[in-house]
Design a protein around this motif. Structure first.
Motif, PDB file in Angstrom:
ATOM      1  N   SER A   1       0.831  -1.206   0.041  1.00  0.00           N
ATOM      2  CA  SER A   1       0.042   0.086   0.068  1.00  0.00           C
ATOM      3  C   SER A   1       0.612   1.195  -0.098  1.00  0.00           C
ATOM      4  O   SER A   1       0.748   2.181  -0.762  1.00  0.00           O
ATOM      5  CB  SER A   1      -1.006   0.053   1.021  1.00  0.00           C
ATOM      6  OG  SER A   1      -1.930  -0.948   1.088  1.00  0.00           O
ATOM      7  N   PRO A   2       1.970   1.226   0.804  1.00  0.00           N
ATOM      8  CA  PRO A   2       2.638   2.633   0.737  1.00  0.00           C
ATOM      9  C   PRO A   2       3.473   2.621  -0.360  1.00  0.00           C
ATOM     10  O   PRO A   2       3.411   4.136  -1.054  1.00  0.00           O
ATOM     11  CB  PRO A   2       3.721   2.218   1.735  1.00  0.00           C
ATOM     12  CG  PRO A   2       3.107   1.353   2.818  1.00  0.00           C
ATOM     13  CD  PRO A   2       2.347   0.342   1.836  1.00  0.00           C
TER      14      PRO A   2
ATOM     15  N   VAL B   1       0.595  10.975   2.421  1.00  0.00           N
ATOM     16  CA  VAL B   1      -0.732  10.531   1.708  1.00  0.00           C
ATOM     17  C   VAL B   1      -1.465   9.734   2.555  1.00  0.00           C
ATOM     18  O   VAL B   1      -2.356   8.999   2.357  1.00  0.00           O
ATOM     19  CB  VAL B   1      -0.740  10.198   0.346  1.00  0.00           C
ATOM     20  CG1 VAL B   1      -0.223  11.388  -0.532  1.00  0.00           C
ATOM     21  CG2 VAL B   1       0.356   8.950   0.263  1.00  0.00           C
ATOM     22  N   GLY B   2      -0.984   9.402   3.864  1.00  0.00           N
ATOM     23  CA  GLY B   2      -1.613   8.711   4.856  1.00  0.00           C
ATOM     24  C   GLY B   2      -1.250   7.133   4.805  1.00  0.00           C
ATOM     25  O   GLY B   2      -2.022   6.417   5.428  1.00  0.00           O
ATOM     26  N   PHE B   3      -0.509   6.521   3.764  1.00  0.00           N
ATOM     27  CA  PHE B   3      -0.258   5.305   3.699  1.00  0.00           C
ATOM     28  C   PHE B   3       1.138   4.872   4.487  1.00  0.00           C
ATOM     29  O   PHE B   3       1.978   4.145   3.782  1.00  0.00           O
ATOM     30  CB  PHE B   3      -0.436   4.928   2.306  1.00  0.00           C
ATOM     31  CG  PHE B   3      -1.917   4.736   1.924  1.00  0.00           C
ATOM     32  CD1 PHE B   3      -2.131   3.513   2.062  1.00  0.00           C
ATOM     33  CD2 PHE B   3      -2.472   5.798   1.240  1.00  0.00           C
ATOM     34  CE1 PHE B   3      -3.715   3.173   1.926  1.00  0.00           C
ATOM     35  CE2 PHE B   3      -3.931   5.681   1.110  1.00  0.00           C
ATOM     36  CZ  PHE B   3      -4.206   4.379   1.159  1.00  0.00           C
TER      37      PHE B   3
ATOM     38  N   THR C   1      -4.603   5.899   6.315  1.00  0.00           N
ATOM     39  CA  THR C   1      -5.080   5.623   4.722  1.00  0.00           C
ATOM     40  C   THR C   1      -6.191   6.244   4.173  1.00  0.00           C
ATOM     41  O   THR C   1      -6.822   6.085   3.240  1.00  0.00           O
ATOM     42  CB  THR C   1      -5.467   3.911   4.732  1.00  0.00           C
ATOM     43  OG1 THR C   1      -6.612   3.796   5.506  1.00  0.00           O
ATOM     44  CG2 THR C   1      -4.444   2.983   5.401  1.00  0.00           C
ATOM     45  N   VAL C   2      -6.366   7.532   4.471  1.00  0.00           N
ATOM     46  CA  VAL C   2      -7.284   8.538   3.980  1.00  0.00           C
ATOM     47  C   VAL C   2      -6.445   9.377   3.242  1.00  0.00           C
ATOM     48  O   VAL C   2      -5.684  10.428   3.838  1.00  0.00           O
ATOM     49  CB  VAL C   2      -7.937   9.118   5.062  1.00  0.00           C
ATOM     50  CG1 VAL C   2      -8.870  10.124   4.520  1.00  0.00           C
ATOM     51  CG2 VAL C   2      -8.808   8.139   6.088  1.00  0.00           C
ATOM     52  N   LEU C   3      -6.636   9.626   1.884  1.00  0.00           N
ATOM     53  CA  LEU C   3      -5.962  10.431   1.063  1.00  0.00           C
ATOM     54  C   LEU C   3      -6.601  11.871   1.613  1.00  0.00           C
ATOM     55  O   LEU C   3      -7.453  12.383   1.357  1.00  0.00           O
ATOM     56  CB  LEU C   3      -6.414  10.112  -0.569  1.00  0.00           C
ATOM     57  CG  LEU C   3      -5.737  10.837  -1.562  1.00  0.00           C
ATOM     58  CD1 LEU C   3      -4.473  10.750  -1.583  1.00  0.00           C
ATOM     59  CD2 LEU C   3      -6.549  10.768  -2.795  1.00  0.00           C
TER      60      LEU C   3
ATOM     61  N   PRO D   1      -9.625   2.990   2.201  1.00  0.00           N
ATOM     62  CA  PRO D   1      -9.535   2.642   3.548  1.00  0.00           C
ATOM     63  C   PRO D   1     -10.385   1.237   3.895  1.00  0.00           C
ATOM     64  O   PRO D   1     -11.538   1.164   3.277  1.00  0.00           O
ATOM     65  CB  PRO D   1     -10.159   3.937   4.442  1.00  0.00           C
ATOM     66  CG  PRO D   1      -9.827   4.791   3.390  1.00  0.00           C
ATOM     67  CD  PRO D   1      -9.830   4.243   2.128  1.00  0.00           C
ATOM     68  N   TYR D   2     -10.051   0.351   4.653  1.00  0.00           N
ATOM     69  CA  TYR D   2     -10.511  -0.866   4.402  1.00  0.00           C
ATOM     70  C   TYR D   2     -11.943  -0.741   5.056  1.00  0.00           C
ATOM     71  O   TYR D   2     -12.804  -1.554   4.720  1.00  0.00           O
ATOM     72  CB  TYR D   2      -9.739  -1.865   5.495  1.00  0.00           C
ATOM     73  CG  TYR D   2      -9.764  -3.388   5.352  1.00  0.00           C
ATOM     74  CD1 TYR D   2      -9.408  -3.707   3.942  1.00  0.00           C
ATOM     75  CD2 TYR D   2     -10.132  -4.353   6.134  1.00  0.00           C
ATOM     76  CE1 TYR D   2      -9.338  -4.901   3.401  1.00  0.00           C
ATOM     77  CE2 TYR D   2      -9.904  -5.582   5.768  1.00  0.00           C
ATOM     78  CZ  TYR D   2      -9.881  -6.006   4.534  1.00  0.00           C
ATOM     79  OH  TYR D   2      -9.782  -7.512   4.250  1.00  0.00           O
TER      80      TYR D   2
END
Length: 782
Positions: A94-95, A109-111, A126-128, A156-157
Motif C-alpha cells: 500500500s505505501p 498521503v496517509g499510507f 489510509t485516508v487520502l 480505507p478498509y
C-alpha cells in the motif's frame, strides 16, 4: 395541435430576438448560453501512458536483471527503452502504490502501512488528504481517459462495503473513470472478490472452465483499449495495470509450473550466485559490486534434508511460473498497443515489484495446514506438493527464496533498512522519445518520481489548488532528464524509508539504516501488526552507495559523525512526513466490528459482506436463525455462508437434508446433518454455537481483536446444536471454527471458494429465504 403550438412559440421567440437586434439595443440571449461547454483538452502530442506494477518481486528475479525467471515481455520492453538499476520502492505494498499514484511520500498521503493495518495517526490513516491530487485525477482534468485494472489496495478498509462511502475508491478522488479488480492486499487468483467500478461482480467463469485473475484483468484492459480506440482514437489515455501476482497465494496453472521442473534443484545459495554472475555479465550492476552474504538467521541450502530440498525447490518452481505467466499477460497488453498502432507515442513504465521479494513464508514456506492451523511435517506436505499453484492452497515460498531472488542485495519485503527490500527494477519505454534502446540508468530514483515524470512527458503542470484547497508541492523529481543524459547526477538527493519499524535514509550517495527485525524473525511474519515500539535488536548501519552498490561494507564504526548526521536527517524527514510514531500499531476502524452491533439481520440477496462488517463467528458464541420456505419438490443450496475454502461455516441443504458445517484451513472440523429431509413449507431453523471455553466479557482491546480476526488465533472448539421449528435436529462437537478473512458473508449462495466440498459455488438456494439473523453477545466495553 401540440406541434403547431411548439412551432409558433419557436417562431415567435425567433422574431422577437430578430426585432431586438434591429432595434439597435443588445438582444437578450435565450435562457442559457449558446455553444457547448469546453471539455478538457490534452496538450498536443501528449503520449498515452501505461504504468505496470508487479507485486512482491526481488531485484534479481527476472532475466532482464540477471535472474533465473524468463520474462520475454519485460525483455522486449527493456530492449526498446531504459533500464533503471537504482530505483526504489517503499518495502510494502500500500505505501508503494500510494507514492506511485500521487508523487508523494507514503505518509504524506496517509499510507505508512497497508490499508488493513490503519491507525488514527495522519501518516497511517489510509485516508487520502485533500491537499494532494493523484496522477489519474490530474491527467483526467487535462483531457486523458483513465482506467485501473488489477490489485488496488489503497481504499480505507472500513469503507469497502455496499454502504461506502465511495470517495476514496479508485473511481472517486483517486481519479480513475473505470476500475476492474480487487481491493485487498491479496486474493485468490481463481476465486477473486472482484469489483467493476464500485459494484461487486463475480468471475465470468469457473477455474474448471479456465478462469484466472491475471488473464481476466488483461482481457478487461484490452477490451477497454479497443473501446477507447473505437470512439476516441485521438484522445490520450492513462492505464494503471497492477497485478495481484506475484503476491501470495502463488497460484498458477500447472502447464507453467512444468516449464521450471528441476530449475531450482541447486538451491538458493547457488541460484543467487548464478544470478549475480549474470548481473555482472549483463552490466545491470556495477563491475565492483559485491554479493552480500546470506543472513546468519537463514539456513544454508546444504543444511536441509532431502525432503525439505524437494519441497522448497518445487515452491520456487511454482513462484517462477507465476512470474512468467504474469509477464505473458503484460505482453498481451503491450501487444494490443502495437496492434492498434499507438505504441510509438505510448509511454510505458513497468516496475517489476512494489517491494522486494516476500520472506513472509517463513523458513519452510506455507501450503498445507492442519485443522488447528499448525503445519504438518515436511513429508506430508511433500506428498501433496503437486497441488501447489492450484486453488487448494494459499501457498507461499520459503523466506530464503526471497533473499536469493534479491541478488546482490540483502533486504527483502518489509526491510526498509536495506536495498533489496526497497530496490526493484524499473523499465521505461517511449519509442517516440527514447532513442537509447536497452540503455542503463543509475540515478537514484523513487516511486514518487513517477508522477512528475508523467506530468513533464505530457506537458502538464499539476494544480496548485484543487477545489479551493492549496496542494502541497510534489515530493518526487521528473526522470525525463535521464533520457538524454545517462551520466547526469541524480536530482533526487534525499529519501527516507520506514516500514514495519525498519528505518532507512538516503542522502547524496550515503545510506544509513536500522533493522528492527527480519521478517522471518517474527512469529507469524506480521511485523506490521505489532503494537507500540518494540526493542530494536540491530544497530544502525552506514553505507556509501556511490562506492558500495550492494551495501556490502558497513561503515558505521569508521564514520560515526556521518552516521549521526544521517540519523538526525532521518528524524527531520520522519517529522516532516508524518512518520512519527514509527510503529503506531492498529486502531479500531470507525465502522464494522467496532460499532458494538450484536444483532445482524440479513435478507435474501445480501452477499459480499466483508468479515469486518460481520459478527465474529470464529471466536464468539452466537445464534444463527433462518426463516425459509421449502417449495414442493424440496430445495437445494446454500442458505448462509461465511468464509471459504481456507476456513468458514455454511448452512445448506443437500439431498433435501439440512447441513451445518465448518472447515478450518481446508479441513472439515464439524458437521451436523439432519436425519430427514426438510418438510415442504415455512421452516424456522436455529443453530447455536457455544465455544468450549469461557467467553471473555469486559474490557477488551478492539484493535487487538481486529488483528486476531485477520491473522487468526488459537483453535476454538465449540458445541453446536441445530433445531428445526423448535425441535432438536442434531448436535456435534466442532473441533475448530476458523474463518478466512479474505472471503465474505453471503445469503442464499456461497460466493468465492466453497466452504464445503459437498457443493459447487455459487450453490444458490432454490427455496425462499425470508430472513437470516445472527445474535452475538454484547461486550461491556462496546
Amino acid at each position: 395541435m401540440k406541434i403547431r403550438t411548439y412551432l409558433g412559440l419557436l417562431l415567435g421567440s425567433t422574431l422577437l430576438f430578430g426585432a431586438a437586434q434591429h432595434s439597435g439595443r443588445a438582444a437578450e440571449p435565450p435562457e442559457g448560453t449558446r455553444g457547448w461547454p469546453q471539455l478538457p483538452q490534452a496538450p498536443k502530442n501528449a503520449p498515452n501512458i501505461v504504468v505496470i506494477l508487479i507485486d512482491d518481486v526481488g531485484f534479481g528475479a527476472t532475466n532482464v536483471f540477471g535472474g533465473p525467471i524468463s520474462t520475454p515481455a519485460f525483455s522486449r520492453l527493456a530492449s526498446n527503452g531504459l533500464r533503471y538499476n537504482n530505483f526504489h520502492v517503499n518495502a510494502l505494498c500500500s505505501p508503494s502504490r500510494a507514492s506511485l499514484l500521487t508523487g508523494y511520500n507514503d505518509r504524506q498521503v496517509g499510507f505508512g502501512n497497508i490499508e488493513e493495518a490503519a491507525s488514527k495517526h495522519p501518516g497511517y490513516n489510509t485516508v487520502l488528504p485533500t491537499n494532494v491530487t493523484p496522477i489519474a485525477e490530474v491527467l483526467k482534468e487535462h483531457g486523458y481517459n483513465t482506467a485501473a485494472f488489477g490489485k488496488w489496495h489503497n481504499t480505507p478498509y472500513w469503507q469497502i462495503s455496499a454502504a461506502g462511502p465511495f470517495d476514496l475508491w479508485p473511481t472517486g478522488r483517486w481519479g480513475f473513470e473505470h476500475f476492474y479488480g480487487f481491493l485487498a492486499a491479496a486474493d485468490n487468483q481463481y476465486y477473486p472478490r472482484l469489483y467493476r467500478d464500485q459494484t461487486p461482480v463475480e468471475p465470468s467463469s469457473t477455474p474448471e472452465q479456465g478462469y484466472y485473475f491475471t488473464t481476466d484483468i488483461t482481457n478487461e484492459a484490452i477490451r477497454w483499449l479497443h473501446q477507447h480506440d473505437a470512439v476516441a482514437h485521438d484522445k490520450p489515455f492513462f492505464i494503471y495495470y497492477a497485478t495481484g501476482a506475484t503476491h501470495e497465494p502463488h497460484h498458477v496453472p500447472k502447464a507453467w509450473i512444468a516449464k521450471y521442473k528441476g530449475k531450482f534443484d541447486q538451491g538458493w545459495d547457488v541460484i543467487r550466485q548464478q544470478s549475480f554472475d549474470r548481473q555482472k555479465a549483463l552490466g545491470v550492476i556495477p563491475a565492483n559490486a559485491e554479493l552480500t552474504p546470506r543472513p546468519s538467521t537463514l539456513p544454508a541450502w546444504n543444511s536441509l534434508s532431502p525432503d525439505e530440498k524437494k519441497l522448497l525447490a518445487h515452491q520456487a518452481e511454482v513462484y517462477a511460473a507465476f512470474a512468467e505467466e504474469t509477464d505473458q499477460e503484460v505482453g498481451r497488453l503491450l501487444a494490443t498497443l502495437r496492434e492498434e498502432g499507438i505504441s510509438d507515442n505510448t509511454l510505458v513504465l513497468e516496475v517489476f515489484g512494489d517491494n522486494g521479494g516476500s520472506a513472509e513464508g517463513g523458513f519452510l514456506g506455507k501450503d498445507v495446514k492442519n485443522a488447528d492451523g499448525s503445519t504438518p511435517d515436511v513429508r506430508t506436505r511433500l506428498a501433496d506438493s503437486d497441488a501447489l499453484g492450484s486453488e487448494l492452497y494459499f501457498n507461499h515460498y520459503a523466506a530464503a527464496w526471497a533473499w536469493a531472488l534479491t541478488s546482490p542485495f540483502q533486504g527483502t519485503k518489509q526491510d526498509a533498512a536495506h536495498l533489496g527490500g526497497t530496490t526493484d527494477p524499473l523499465v521505461i519505454s517511449w519509442p517516440a522519445r527514447i532513442h537509447d534502446a536497452n540503455g542503463l540508468r543509475g540515478q537514484f530514483s523513487h516511486l514518487n518520481d513517477i508522477a512528475p515524470t508523467l506530468y513533464e512527458a505530457a506537458g502538464i503542470t499539476p494544480p496548485s489548488r484543487t477545489a479551493g484547497i492549496e496542494q502541497i508541492p510534489l515530493e518526487g523529481k521528473s526522470l525525463l532528464y535521464t533520457f538524454d543524459h545517462p551520466d547526469a547526477p541524480s536530482r533526487h538527493r534525499v529519501q527516507y524509508f520506514t516500514t514495519s519499524g525498519n528505518l532507512g535514509i538516503y542522502s547524496d550517495g550515503w545510506w544509513a539504516g536500522q533493522l528492527a527485525q527480519e521478517t522471518w524473525e517474527v512469529g507469524d511474519n506480521r511485523v506490521y501488526l505489532a503494537r507500540g515500539v518494540q526493542p530494536r535488536t540491530h544497530p544502525w548501519e552506514l553505507y556509501r552507495l556511490s562506492d558500495d552498490y550492494s551495501q556490502a561494507h558497513d561503515l558505521a564504526a569508521k564514520y560515526p559523525e556521518k552516521l549521526k548526521e544521517l540519523q538526525a536527517l532521518f528524524q527531520k524527514e520522519a517529522i516532516r512526513n508524518h512518520a512519527d510514531p514509527i510503529r503506531p500499531g492498529i486502531d479500531a476502524y470507525p465502522l464494522g466490528t467496532a460499532t458494538g452491533q450484536t444483532v445482524f439481520t440479513y435478507r435474501s440477496g445480501v452477499d459480499r459482506v466483508s468479515t469486518r462488517f460481520a459478527p465474529d463467528l470464529g471466536n464468539d458464541p452466537y445464534t444463527l436463525s433462518a426463516d425459509i420456505d421449502i417449495p414442493a419438490g424440496g430445495a437445494q443450496g446454500v442458505i448462509f455462508a461465511e468464509g471459504g475454502r481456507y476456513g468458514g461455516v455454511a448452512l445448506y441443504v443437500s439431498n433435501g437434508r439440512l447441513v451445518y458445517e465448518a472447515n478450518a484451513h481446508g479441513v472439515r472440523t464439524g458437521q451436523i446433518v439432519t436425519s430427514a429431509p426438510l418438510p415442504v413449507g415455512q421452516r424456522h431453523i436455529v443453530v447455536t454455537v457455544t465455544p468450549e471455553q469461557e467467553h471473555k466479557t469486559g474490557k477488551t482491546d478492539a484493535a487487538a481483536e481486529m488483528v486476531r480476526r485477520w491473522v487468526g488465533g488459537k483453535p476454538v472448539p465449540a458445541a453446536v446444536t441445530l433445531s428445526v421449528d423448535g425441535a432438536p435436529a442434531g448436535q456435534a462437537h466442532f473441533s475448530n471454527i476458523a474463518l478466512s478473512s479474505r472471503e465474505t458473508l453471503d445469503i442464499g449462495r456461497d460466493l468465492g471458494s466453497a466452504v464445503s466440498p459437498a457443493y459447487t459455488v455459487p450453490a444458490a438456494f432454490t427455496g425462499r429465504i425470508d430472513k437470516v439473523t445472527l445474535v452475538t453477545p454484547k461486550l461491556s466495553d462496546q
